[in-house]
Enzyme design. Structure first.
Site, PDB file in Angstrom:
ATOM      1  N   TRP A   1       9.499 -35.177  25.941  1.00 49.43           N
ATOM      2  CA  TRP A   1       8.143 -35.328  26.486  1.00 49.43           C
ATOM      3  C   TRP A   1       8.163 -35.216  28.000  1.00 49.43           C
ATOM      4  CZ3 TRP A   1       5.941 -38.535  30.099  1.00 49.43           C
ATOM      5  CH2 TRP A   1       4.543 -38.491  30.180  1.00 49.43           C
TER       6      TRP A   1
ATOM      7  N   TYR B   1       6.434 -32.267  30.077  1.00 51.24           N
ATOM      8  CA  TYR B   1       5.359 -32.642  30.989  1.00 51.24           C
ATOM      9  C   TYR B   1       5.665 -32.170  32.407  1.00 51.24           C
ATOM     10  CZ  TYR B   1       1.669 -35.594  32.970  1.00 51.24           C
ATOM     11  OH  TYR B   1       0.548 -36.039  33.610  1.00 51.24           O
TER      12      TYR B   1
ATOM     13  N   ASP C   1       3.767 -36.125  22.704  1.00 50.06           N
ATOM     14  CA  ASP C   1       2.776 -37.005  23.331  1.00 50.06           C
ATOM     15  C   ASP C   1       1.879 -37.639  22.264  1.00 50.06           C
ATOM     16  OD1 ASP C   1       1.339 -37.630  26.091  1.00 50.06           O
ATOM     17  OD2 ASP C   1      -0.215 -37.158  24.628  1.00 50.06           O
TER      18      ASP C   1
END
Length: 360
Positions: A302, A306, A322
């Site tokens: 994640w 991101y 997420d």
């Protein structure tokens, strides 16, 4: 003819244009060139040796000078009473920022307000304001997003030589250099995303002013709410961020500074604290990328995804793990995100924006 001015870092530099304001190096005051008090001191020969000049008020403030009580009583009263400084009265010009395609101002304001770190940035009345570390010293940039489809910028405090650098960082933050038209057209043809795209045709993929800062934010935000992350980030700024001449505002801590601290002293779980320090060490060594993030113990896919989405501007980055995205996908019948390549980053933004909670 060359003129010698004082920059935001307090150092002199050569300029083709004369300064608009004068100052006194010893008492750290600045004022108008026709200030009667300054002119009287000049006549007596007590002022010239310590006189300096500034390109504008923004650079004088950034250099740590205060307004003159004689020729600028209103500004001086604000400074003396300890109110927020600089304020809206500072005569820094606004300039419109150009970009292609539609622009969803409300979405960007919501995004910025939801994650504004105390002491570094804030949103007030449709204007986003934050402190930046620029080549010639600290600065304050402001972005006016009050009018739909329009963005205005001003350097409220700082060295005028850094204006282009500040604009470049703000453009990256708002995603102004990436035209979403192609992505919008592609995703609008998908039966699942079409309603979300129609509801927000000007949706952008926000970026960051500094990749290392984004990495720290992402790590802190692992498995905590945005409000909780803001609290922790505010403590990091208070404890490790450099002070600025602007009351109540500090710079976001540098990777080099965070790389030196003991993880045990950070207000977060030990594994996450160790990961943060390790990533800051990699960043300080110029080795910050998604692969390095994934290889760091305590950091999962994640955070790396991101980072690619926000810091590297990868239009196909997709943080599949997420929780909000998974919840949004479930509401839509669990479609396969692979169908949205090569614009999955835009798909992620639409999925986030389609939920009732604040955008990530």
């Amino acid at each position: 003819m060359a003129y010698t001015l004082i920059g935001a870092d307090g150092a002199p530099y050569a300029s083709e244009r004369p300064g608009l304001l004068g100052g006194h190096r010893r008492n750290r005051g600045y004022g108008r060139l026709d200030c009667s008090t300054a002119l009287r001191w000049i006549e007596r020969g007590h002022y010239v040796r310590h006189r300096v000049f500034f390109a504008d008020e923004a650079s004088a403030i950034a250099a740590g000078y205060r307004p003159c009580a004689s020729c600028m009583p209103g500004r001086y009263a604000v400074w003396r009473e300890g109110r927020d400084w600089p304020d809206a009265a500072v005569e820094a010009p606004w300039r419109a920022l150009r970009f292609g395609g539609p622009f969803d101002s409300a979405q960007l304001l919501g995004y910025l307000a939801a994650r504004a770190v105390p002491g570094v940035e804030r949103v007030n009345g449709g204007v986003y304001r934050r402190v930046l570390a620029l080549p010639h010293g600290p600065a304050v940039a402001e972005l006016d997003l009050r009018v739909a489809g329009r963005v205005r910028f001003r350097l409220a405090a700082g060295d005028p030589r850094d204006r282009r650098a500040a604009i470049a960082r703000c453009r990256r933050l708002l995603g102004l250099d990436a035209d979403p038209t192609e992505a919008r057209a592609a995703l609008a043809g998908d039966p699942v995303l079409a309603p979300l795209v129609a509801a927000r045709p000007g949706l952008r993929v926000p970026g960051t002013v500094e990749p290392a800062e984004l990495a720290v934010r992402a790590i802190v935000n692992q498995q905590v709410s945005l409000a909780g992350a803001r609290t922790v980030l505010g403590r990091l700024v208070s404890d490790y961020g450099d002070a600025t001449p602007f009351k109540g505002e500090r710079l976001f801590p540098t990777p080099a500074r965070l790389a030196q601290i003991d993880p045990a002293g950070l207000p977060m779980p030990r594994a996450r604290a160790q990961a943060l320090v390790a990533v800051c060490r990699a960043s300080a060594a110029g080795e910050l990328d998604p692969a390095a993030l994934r290889a760091t113990p305590g950091i999962g896919d994640w955070t790396a995804s991101y980072f690619a989405l926000r810091a590297l501007r990868d239009p196909d980055a997709f943080p599949a793990g997420d929780l909000a995205i998974r919840r949004a996908l479930a509401r839509l019948g669990d479609p396969d995100p692979e169908r949205w390549r090569p614009f999955r980053a835009y798909a992620a933004e639409h999925l986030w924006a389609g939920l009732s909670d604040a955008p990530r």
